[in-house]
Design an enzyme around this catalytic site. Sequence first.
Site, short mmCIF file in Angstrom:
data_model
loop_
_atom_site.label_atom_id
_atom_site.label_comp_id
_atom_site.label_asym_id
_atom_site.label_seq_id
_atom_site.Cartn_x
_atom_site.Cartn_y
_atom_site.Cartn_z
CG ASP A 163 -2.15 -0.90 0.98
OD1 ASP A 163 -2.69 -0.89 -0.15
OD2 ASP A 163 -2.54 -1.61 1.91
CG ASP A 193 -8.03 -3.52 -2.16
OD1 ASP A 193 -8.48 -4.56 -2.69
OD2 ASP A 193 -8.47 -3.07 -1.09
#
Length: 409
Positions: free
Chosen positions: A116, A175
């Site tokens: 991330d 994601d």
Amino acid sequence: MNKIIWSLLFYIGSVTSLLGQSSVRLRIDSVAIQNQLQRASQQIRHLSRATPADKFPQSFENGTHRFSNSSWWCSGFFPGTLLLLADATGDSELLQLGLDKLSYLEKEQFNTGTHDLGFMLYCSFGQALRLTGDSAQYLPVLEQGAASLASRFSPEVGAIRSWDHGSWEYAVIIDNMMNLELLTQVAEMSNQPNWKNLAVAHAEKTMAHHFRDDYSSYHVVDYDQRTGAVKGRYTHQGADDESAWSRGQAWGLYGFTMMFRETEDRRFLEQAVHIADYLLNHAEMPADGIPYWDFDYHNVSGDRPFYSQRKLRDVSAAAVLCSGLIELAQYVDRHAETKYMRFAEKIMKSLSAAPYLTPEGQQGGFILQHSVGALPLGSEIDVPLTYADYYFIEALVRYKKLLTGAALF
């Protein structure tokens, strides 16, 4: 569609995007957009005053703020939102608040334990670099962050590993498409073409294995780390393995749109268009454009612990979808542009009013309310979320640029 037509569409879309112009009439005026940005600026000041210097806002639940450390995947969104609002309003106080926050986030450039880093670093340090032009201060952080993210790429699998936890062998989640912009942008800034190559490989792998025939997306794909073969497809935050978790669908649309911008590869544009049409034509898309947390919520059985909450909306999914559609509209023909811009405007109007817009001074300073993090996990249910705010403000900023003729990127 033949190559000549595709080439023409790409040319029109590219020129439109570079000039920051829309070929369709925009239906929200500049006063309304600026009022929302000013209102958000006042709201986020409440949040800033409540946030400890070394913490990052995550949510607001039961009258209490929830903060995270810098290692939480959402840590980049708060400084990024401050910087976006500073840019849109000319507010020097918000600019300084956003830049000051970066000192507590900087160490995450060395974090090789997460996929991330795009969320964490590009949404924050990337915005700082864009606004200040200070490459000496901010580019090295982005370069190290890109190197850390690239270290999670497996040539055998052809993708960046998302999670190290759980029972999966090599988990990749939808994601992760959002984090590729860190690699593509920094590759260009730093003359490191291999980082862009890794991003392209990851997008290709995702496109090949994450999507069903109707262009809905699985949340998690588990790969054999020796061969790259698919071992299984699952959900972690959706209703079930075969459901269409709404934020995951929005991640996919936004991510493939961005990858088209970064590569000019028409396969990525086609994928984004297919995802958009799946979403906009879905029978379970509410009239106000704010999706249920999962498009297959109606399949949740009565014995599931979250059955009574199965019809919750997810404002975070709507915000990501809104911003992604605004960009996607710049790359397609006029008919599709009109369709995507009208839907983005519908979402924007919905988010700019009750019940989704937080009443001034409430919800601890968060801008939007009624998001869902992970309903099956009992986590962040019907609360404000920091990334919902970020993508809503990004959508407003993108729309403002279209209104003023400023370059989108």
